[in-house]
Design an enzyme around this catalytic site. Structure first.
Site, PDB file in Angstrom:
ATOM      1  N   LYS A 192      25.888  -5.065  -0.346  1.00  0.00           N
ATOM      2  CA  LYS A 192      27.345  -5.099  -0.472  1.00  0.00           C
ATOM      3  C   LYS A 192      28.040  -4.367   0.674  1.00  0.00           C
ATOM      4  O   LYS A 192      29.264  -4.261   0.695  1.00  0.00           O
ATOM      5  CB  LYS A 192      27.763  -4.459  -1.797  1.00  0.00           C
ATOM      6  CG  LYS A 192      27.128  -5.108  -3.023  1.00  0.00           C
ATOM      7  CD  LYS A 192      27.496  -4.327  -4.285  1.00  0.00           C
ATOM      8  CE  LYS A 192      26.797  -4.892  -5.517  1.00  0.00           C
ATOM      9  NZ  LYS A 192      27.100  -4.114  -6.737  1.00  0.00           N
TER      10      LYS A 192
ATOM     11  N   ARG B 274       0.809  -1.219   0.000  1.00  0.00           N
ATOM     12  CA  ARG B 274       0.000   0.000   0.000  1.00  0.00           C
ATOM     13  C   ARG B 274       0.846   1.273   0.000  1.00  0.00           C
ATOM     14  O   ARG B 274       0.612   2.186  -0.793  1.00  0.00           O
ATOM     15  CB  ARG B 274      -0.938   0.003   1.218  1.00  0.00           C
ATOM     16  CG  ARG B 274      -2.239  -0.730   1.014  1.00  0.00           C
ATOM     17  CD  ARG B 274      -2.746  -1.281   2.316  1.00  0.00           C
ATOM     18  NE  ARG B 274      -1.821  -2.270   2.819  1.00  0.00           N
ATOM     19  CZ  ARG B 274      -1.819  -3.560   2.443  1.00  0.00           C
ATOM     20  NH1 ARG B 274      -2.719  -3.966   1.580  1.00  0.00           N
ATOM     21  NH2 ARG B 274      -0.932  -4.401   2.916  1.00  0.00           N
ATOM     22  N   THR B 275       1.825   1.343   0.911  1.00  0.00           N
ATOM     23  CA  THR B 275       2.579   2.591   1.038  1.00  0.00           C
ATOM     24  C   THR B 275       3.363   2.897  -0.225  1.00  0.00           C
ATOM     25  O   THR B 275       3.319   4.011  -0.757  1.00  0.00           O
ATOM     26  CB  THR B 275       3.525   2.525   2.253  1.00  0.00           C
ATOM     27  OG1 THR B 275       2.756   2.288   3.437  1.00  0.00           O
ATOM     28  CG2 THR B 275       4.285   3.833   2.417  1.00  0.00           C
TER      29      THR B 275
ATOM     30  N   HIS C  24       5.690   6.183  11.430  1.00  0.00           N
ATOM     31  CA  HIS C  24       5.144   6.122  10.075  1.00  0.00           C
ATOM     32  C   HIS C  24       4.246   7.348   9.912  1.00  0.00           C
ATOM     33  O   HIS C  24       3.017   7.249   9.929  1.00  0.00           O
ATOM     34  CB  HIS C  24       4.344   4.832   9.914  1.00  0.00           C
ATOM     35  CG  HIS C  24       4.060   4.447   8.493  1.00  0.00           C
ATOM     36  ND1 HIS C  24       4.257   5.300   7.421  1.00  0.00           N
ATOM     37  CD2 HIS C  24       3.574   3.291   7.955  1.00  0.00           C
ATOM     38  CE1 HIS C  24       3.906   4.688   6.303  1.00  0.00           C
ATOM     39  NE2 HIS C  24       3.483   3.473   6.601  1.00  0.00           N
TER      40      HIS C  24
ATOM     41  N   ARG D 239      11.510   3.615   3.182  1.00  0.00           N
ATOM     42  CA  ARG D 239      11.133   2.730   4.291  1.00  0.00           C
ATOM     43  C   ARG D 239      12.373   1.956   4.685  1.00  0.00           C
ATOM     44  O   ARG D 239      13.104   1.436   3.835  1.00  0.00           O
ATOM     45  CB  ARG D 239      10.014   1.775   3.893  1.00  0.00           C
ATOM     46  CG  ARG D 239       9.769   0.689   4.938  1.00  0.00           C
ATOM     47  CD  ARG D 239       8.491  -0.072   4.714  1.00  0.00           C
ATOM     48  NE  ARG D 239       7.341   0.780   4.986  1.00  0.00           N
ATOM     49  CZ  ARG D 239       6.088   0.330   5.001  1.00  0.00           C
ATOM     50  NH1 ARG D 239       5.832  -0.946   4.759  1.00  0.00           N
ATOM     51  NH2 ARG D 239       5.090   1.162   5.246  1.00  0.00           N
TER      52      ARG D 239
END
Length: 390
Positions: A166, A136-137, A215, A187
């Site tokens: 890496k 969704r986000t 959030h 995120r």
């Protein structure tokens, strides 16, 4: 990059002494003075660069300063710079900014419903840098950018399929990505990662969730949804249910609800995932009443909003026993609906597992899919504001 509400202020004294307006050490990014001069020159007319600052400017590209006297001027005129450089945490917002953002979000609803989109962000690029899974986000941000005419560069699983695998530092990744784009939506699995990214970048950074931290855009769409569903934000009662210890959505929502008058919050959760003390102490400091309860049905009967969350398996690590202990304890089903008031709503940040039964979906009080759609409008508004201003 600082996230203070700088551009809403008239500076009528000289900026000195290498501290920023928020009264803590910070930096004045070079791009803010140079690239955005056309929008904030009036606010910086009294800026003076001392020989020391001039040297710092040449060496680092950042000018440190302090406002000695600030006069608030909260009128959001078209074309004014947005009050925030980045969106990192819910505490950045006050009621006036929230109301103004919600007005822009309603304008975005009109754009989405009455046309095939807008071209106001044509020529702008957004990078979605996701170190954790998201549906969704990520998609709502990408849809928001495209509906406003912009383009998207995306990394869905940056933890595994980017140079982070890496060993590249987050700071190096951000410095690289900002060279390709105009705004970064990130995120991350670590709390505080978004703030690190914002301090590194010279372009706007939006926190799309940082581990168990916050959030903020979810909280914005949650409050927007509550206002649209209930019709008010003052005087509401909200039950926060589920994983309150690790739930970044409920933490951010609690911070925003504290902006409103007469709010009461009920915490309903298994003992192992109770709301942490920092949120309780914050609410108490703001005069917000809160109460812990083990009886979801009783709480549901009192509340305007039942905000359910899933028990997050990924936050328990190897402690499967604790996850099993917590999961399934509180479920919103027909029995809970029968106790709720007619005007009340059930919300959920999604995805859900079994904490809301499918039979609830058909009830008009089930607001979680409308809630998810509202995320599009809030994120369209934020992209417009961060890149273009009011």
């Amino acid at each position: 990059m600082s996230s203070c509400a700088f551009s809403t202020c008239k500076l009528h004294d000289t900026l000195l002494d290498h501290e920023f307006i928020c009264n803590k050490p910070s930096c004045f990014p070079k791009h803010l003075v140079h690239l955005k001069t056309n929008r904030i020159s009036a606010n910086l007319s009294c800026l003076k660069i001392s020989p020391y600052n001039s040297s710092t400017w040449q060496q680092t590209g950042r000018l440190q300063c302090r406002a000695l006297d600030v006069e608030s001027n909260r009128t959001f005129l078209k074309g004014d710079l947005f009050q925030l450089d980045d969106v990192i945490e819910a505490q950045q917002f006050d009621r006036e900014i929230l109301s103004a953002i919600f007005e822009v979000a309603r304008e975005m609803e009109t754009i989405e419903k009455k046309s095939r989109g807008s071209q106001i962000l044509k020529g702008y690029l957004m990078a979605t840098l996701f170190y954790e899974p998201s549906t969704r986000t990520r998609l709502s941000f990408e849809s928001a950018m495209k509906r406003l005419g912009g383009e998207v560069l995306t990394t869905e699983n940056a933890r595994e399929f980017s140079s982070a695998a890496k060993g590249e530092t987050l700071e190096d990744t951000i410095r690289t990505v900002e060279g390709y784009t105009d705004i970064i939506v990130m995120r991350h699995f670590e709390s505080g990662a978004a703030r690190r990214a914002a301090m590194t970048a010279n372009i706007p950074v939006i926190n799309a969730g940082d581990g168990p931290g916050q959030h903020p855009t979810q909280a914005l769409l949650d409050v927007y949804t509550i206002e649209r569903e209930i019709g008010r934000l003052d005087g509401i009662k909200v039950g926060l249910v589920g994983d309150l210890a690790n739930g970044r959505t409920v933490r951010s929502l609690a911070y925003l609800l504290a902006k409103y008058n007469g709010v009461k919050i009920y915490f309903v959760s298994p003992e192992v995932v109770k709301m942490k003390d920092d949120i309780k102490e914050y609410l108490t400091s703001k005069g917000v009443k809160w109460e812990e309860s083990a009886n979801l049905k009783e709480v549901a009967s009192k509340c305007d909003v039942v905000y359910q969350t899933r028990i997050q398996r990924e936050r328990f690590g190897e402690r499967i026993d604790l996850y099993d202990e917590a999961r399934g304890k509180y479920i919103v089903d027909r029995n809970i609906l029968s106790a709720m008031q007619k005007h009340a709503v059930v919300m959920h940040p999604l995805p859900r597992l079994d904490e809301i039964t499918l039979e609830v979906d058909g009830d008009p009080r089930a607001a979680y899919f409308r809630q998810a759609k509202n995320g599009l409008f809030i994120r369209m508004a934020l992209l417009k504001l961060l890149l273009l201003g009011w």
